[in-house]
Enzyme design. Sequence first.
Site, PDB file in Angstrom:
ATOM      1  N   HIS A 134       3.142   8.994  -6.808  1.00 43.70           N
ATOM      2  CA  HIS A 134       4.061  10.129  -6.893  1.00 43.70           C
ATOM      3  C   HIS A 134       4.858  10.094  -8.196  1.00 43.70           C
ATOM      4  O   HIS A 134       5.042  11.122  -8.862  1.00 43.70           O
ATOM      5  CB  HIS A 134       5.010  10.113  -5.696  1.00 43.70           C
ATOM      6  CG  HIS A 134       5.844  11.345  -5.568  1.00 43.70           C
ATOM      7  ND1 HIS A 134       7.018  11.378  -4.854  1.00 43.70           N
ATOM      8  CD2 HIS A 134       5.695  12.596  -6.073  1.00 43.70           C
ATOM      9  CE1 HIS A 134       7.538  12.582  -4.918  1.00 43.70           C
ATOM     10  NE2 HIS A 134       6.757  13.347  -5.650  1.00 43.70           N
ATOM     11  N   HIS A 164       1.582   4.545  -2.932  1.00 43.74           N
ATOM     12  CA  HIS A 164       1.743   6.000  -2.890  1.00 43.74           C
ATOM     13  C   HIS A 164       2.986   6.435  -3.668  1.00 43.74           C
ATOM     14  O   HIS A 164       2.976   7.480  -4.328  1.00 43.74           O
ATOM     15  CB  HIS A 164       1.840   6.476  -1.443  1.00 43.74           C
ATOM     16  CG  HIS A 164       0.562   6.380  -0.688  1.00 43.74           C
ATOM     17  ND1 HIS A 164      -0.632   6.902  -1.149  1.00 43.74           N
ATOM     18  CD2 HIS A 164       0.275   5.816   0.524  1.00 43.74           C
ATOM     19  CE1 HIS A 164      -1.591   6.663  -0.266  1.00 43.74           C
ATOM     20  NE2 HIS A 164      -1.067   6.009   0.761  1.00 43.74           N
ATOM     21  N   HIS A 171       0.836  -1.210   0.000  1.00 39.57           N
ATOM     22  CA  HIS A 171       0.000   0.000   0.000  1.00 39.57           C
ATOM     23  C   HIS A 171       0.868   1.258   0.000  1.00 39.57           C
ATOM     24  O   HIS A 171       0.612   2.198  -0.777  1.00 39.57           O
ATOM     25  CB  HIS A 171      -0.914   0.009   1.227  1.00 39.57           C
ATOM     26  CG  HIS A 171      -1.666   1.297   1.413  1.00 39.57           C
ATOM     27  ND1 HIS A 171      -2.876   1.541   0.814  1.00 39.57           N
ATOM     28  CD2 HIS A 171      -1.359   2.421   2.121  1.00 39.57           C
ATOM     29  CE1 HIS A 171      -3.290   2.749   1.142  1.00 39.57           C
ATOM     30  NE2 HIS A 171      -2.383   3.317   1.939  1.00 39.57           N
ATOM     31  N   GLU A 172       1.877   1.296   0.865  1.00 43.44           N
ATOM     32  CA  GLU A 172       2.741   2.483   0.915  1.00 43.44           C
ATOM     33  C   GLU A 172       3.512   2.649  -0.389  1.00 43.44           C
ATOM     34  O   GLU A 172       3.755   3.779  -0.831  1.00 43.44           O
ATOM     35  CB  GLU A 172       3.696   2.391   2.111  1.00 43.44           C
ATOM     36  CG  GLU A 172       3.005   2.345   3.469  1.00 43.44           C
ATOM     37  CD  GLU A 172       2.021   3.495   3.685  1.00 43.44           C
ATOM     38  OE1 GLU A 172       2.197   4.565   3.072  1.00 43.44           O
ATOM     39  OE2 GLU A 172       1.064   3.302   4.453  1.00 43.44           O
TER      40      GLU A 172
END
Length: 228
Positions: free
Chosen positions: A105, A101, A97-98
């Site tokens: 980006h 991100h 999940h991280e």
Amino acid sequence: MGSGYLIIAGAIMLFSWLVSSQLKSKFELYSKLQLRNGMSGAEIAEKMLADNGITDVRVISTPGQLTDHYNPSDKTVNLSEAVYSHRNAAAAAVAAHECGHAVQHAIGYEWLTMRSKLVPIVSVASNYVQWILIAGILMIKVFPQLLLVGIIVFAATTLFSIITLPVEYDASNRALAWLENKHMLTQEEQAGAKDALKWAARTYVVAAIGSIATLLYYISIYSGSRRN
């Protein structure tokens, strides 16, 4: 405070507690589901970044629990100690999940860009907004404009919580799609990762609903003062 607001606030607090309790329960459950591939959260994260062609993001360990986050300013995927080193479905879900991100980006995902632009404003606003709102209510008869200032500032934090929803859901979708397409997990592990991320996302939904309800409450106070 009006009785209607107290009822709504109480309902939101109860729902928030239920979601948080369920989230904790789910992560405890899936933390016991060891990955058959034997990979740690850090290794999962590094592979997902590599598979997406991202070479300028570091995966690091950060102290504490539930401290996992992606930092766009220094391009680091920060995983809590348990997620970084553990080899279970919950750790895999959070790590992926991280990294979702980080992918956002890298491709310039518009909702993440919007949220990043609001971070400095919200960081300052969160330190003062409650004091401004309280002072605005106390001085509503003589200086109603102060409450209006507080409402505008609080609206920025509410907007931030709303924008956070598509950012978080998209990161989870990217994570789950990668885990499935790369056959990283067994069916049972994949189902666990999906369930864990589903409940994690619901905490943001509760936060957004609570923020919207609170904003509407303060707007109603201001509107009422203008009619009187």
